[in-house]
Design an enzyme around this catalytic site. Structure first.
Site, short mmCIF file in Angstrom:
data_model
loop_
_atom_site.label_atom_id
_atom_site.label_comp_id
_atom_site.label_asym_id
_atom_site.label_seq_id
_atom_site.Cartn_x
_atom_site.Cartn_y
_atom_site.Cartn_z
CD GLU A 93 -2.88 -1.21 2.35
OE1 GLU A 93 -3.92 -1.81 2.12
OE2 GLU A 93 -2.68 -0.59 3.41
CB CYS A 106 2.95 7.50 3.13
SG CYS A 106 3.36 6.27 4.36
CB CYS A 113 6.72 -5.06 9.16
SG CYS A 113 7.88 -4.15 10.19
CB CYS A 117 5.27 -2.02 16.60
SG CYS A 117 6.97 -1.52 16.28
CB CYS A 120 2.25 -1.18 13.79
SG CYS A 120 2.50 -0.74 12.06
CB CYS A 334 0.37 6.61 11.41
SG CYS A 334 1.08 8.10 10.83
N1 SAH Z 1 8.88 0.88 10.52
C1 SAH Z 1 8.96 2.29 10.47
C2 SAH Z 1 7.94 2.97 9.54
C3 SAH Z 1 6.51 2.51 9.57
S1 SAH Z 1 5.35 3.07 10.74
C4 SAH Z 1 8.86 2.85 11.86
O1 SAH Z 1 8.64 2.11 12.79
O2 SAH Z 1 9.06 4.06 12.03
C5 SAH Z 1 5.10 4.77 10.61
C6 SAH Z 1 4.71 5.39 11.93
O3 SAH Z 1 3.36 5.07 12.34
C7 SAH Z 1 5.60 4.92 13.05
O4 SAH Z 1 5.96 5.97 13.89
C8 SAH Z 1 4.70 3.95 13.77
O5 SAH Z 1 5.15 3.69 15.05
C9 SAH Z 1 3.37 4.67 13.69
N2 SAH Z 1 2.23 3.81 13.97
C10 SAH Z 1 2.16 2.47 13.84
N3 SAH Z 1 0.95 2.02 14.21
C11 SAH Z 1 0.23 3.09 14.57
C12 SAH Z 1 -1.12 3.27 15.02
N4 SAH Z 1 -1.96 2.24 15.17
N5 SAH Z 1 -1.52 4.53 15.28
C13 SAH Z 1 -0.70 5.57 15.10
N6 SAH Z 1 0.56 5.47 14.68
C14 SAH Z 1 1.03 4.24 14.42
#
Ligand code: SAH
Length: 344
Positions: A93, A106, A113, A117, A120, A334
């Site tokens: 995406e 983006c 991945c 986390c 996410c 995000c």
């Molecule tokens: N792997 C990279 C980039 C992808 S995530 C990283 O970790 O930075 C992009 C951003 O969205 C990151 O800051 C991530 O922590 C945040 N993110 C992930 N899940 C989210 C959610 N459910 N709500 C808000 N932000 C989130």
């Protein structure tokens, strides 16, 4: 010699190849410009090449496209989410966002991945593979073609961890910023990482001063560990030290991303500790309200709690802004992006 992927090759590789098939070196630059500046999608579009050269190029390889599998347009804002189908049927995406002064795409860096986390969506399916440079480039070119205007900013914040696909990301950035190609300014590229420390040091040495943003989300090691497994490998002090080095080397200000989760990381104690760990740094904090995903049960901090947290940070002398969540109705915000697989 067969099956070269011309849009996965940098100018040097194209030059070597062109010479190896007995053609003049300047053809390599024309090929590179055709792909990355003029966005030709097939060898036949190179009308500046003779028919015989076109045939020769087609015999040895091609320009591999990515297809738009589906497109979702937000009703709340001008955000569009693109599901992009790769050559092997995997789907990733990319999200297009429009602002008054610029537009941003983006992009995803991997299919799936490994980082795990908890909050996410991108990490909930299993990791499939890294994206190749041409698949990173195709996200920009395909979306640009669809919207009909140049994309000014790129953020590597989609599916995947860019620093876990380091070599391909570096090649992508070099090709995209090449003056004979798309010619994007490095200042308009931002890479987001969960904190793979050795790679942050490595990137600092590349002479590619792009913007760096760190997904922090909690200033306490023991609490961060619970939501971000990478913390078990690299702790907060190690991350912060590496970003200080990155700033010293590149002059690019660091940002920290901080997703606010109700009752988990939004207290005054957290704001205070955040100040302590980044004290004296020239940096910025992006506060992100938690976007809902089905696998994570916590809630976003309320609007009031977010504003209070922001005010506390400001009183403590930090720069903070609350990121506007775009494209929530199309799961384009995000942390809401996922890799999908087409079952044929
Ligand atoms: N792997 C990279 C980039 C992808 S995530 C990283 O970790 O930075 C992009 C951003 O969205 C990151 O800051 C991530 O922590 C945040 N993110 C992930 N899940 C989210 C959610 N459910 N709500 C808000 N932000 C989130």
């Amino acid at each position: 010699m067969k099956n070269k992927n011309y849009n996965n090759m940098d100018l040097e590789e194209l030059s070597e190849f062109i010479e190896s098939i007995g053609e003049k070196k300047f053809r390599a630059k024309q090929l590179f410009q055709g792909i990355h500046k003029n966005k030709y999608y097939g060898i036949d579009e190179f009308t500046n090449f003779s028919l015989s050269l076109r045939e020769k190029l087609k015999k040895h390889g091609n320009i591999v496209p990515s297809k738009i599998y589906n497109k979702l347009e937000s009703k709340l804002d001008k955000t569009r989410k693109y599901l992009i189908e790769l050559n092997d049927g995997n789907i990733i995406e990319s999200v297009y966002m429009e602002y008054s002064t610029h537009n941003t795409i983006c992009i995803s860096s991997q299919v799936g991945c490994k980082m795990g986390c908890t909050f996410c969506a991108s990490t909930k399916q299993k990791f499939v593979r890294n994206l190749e440079p041409y698949e990173l480039l195709n996200q920009v070119y395909t979306v640009q073609k669809d919207i009909g205007k140049r994309i000014s900013n790129i953020v590597l914040m989609g599916i995947g961890e860019p620093l876990d696909n380091y070599d391909n990301i570096i090649k992508f950035i070099k090709i995209l910023s090449n003056k004979d190609g798309y010619n994007i300014s490095l200042r308009n590229i931002t890479l987001s990482t969960c904190g793979i420390v050795p790679k942050i040091y490595e990137l600092a040495e590349e002479n590619l001063p792009i913007n760096m943003t760190i997904s922090l989300h909690n200033p306490f090691d023991n609490e961060r560990k619970k939501i971000m497994p990478i913390e078990k490998k690299y702790n907060i002090k190690e991350i912060v030290d590496s970003t200080k080095y990155y700033f010293e080397k590149t002059g690019r200000r660091i940002s920290f991303e901080y997703t606010l989760i109700e009752g988990v990381n939004d207290s005054y104690k957290h704001a205070l500790e955040l100040r302590n760990i980044i004290r004296g740094m020239n940096c910025h904090i992006n506060l992100i309200p938690l976007n809902k995903i089905r696998e994570f049960n916590e809630n976003s901090s309320s609007k009031d709690a977010i504003n209070k947290f922001k005010n506390n940070l400001e009183k403590l002398g930090l720069n903070a802004t609350v990121r506007k969540s775009l494209g929530q109705d199309i799961s384009g915000a995000c942390g809401q992006l996922r890799a999908a697989h087409i079952i044929k």
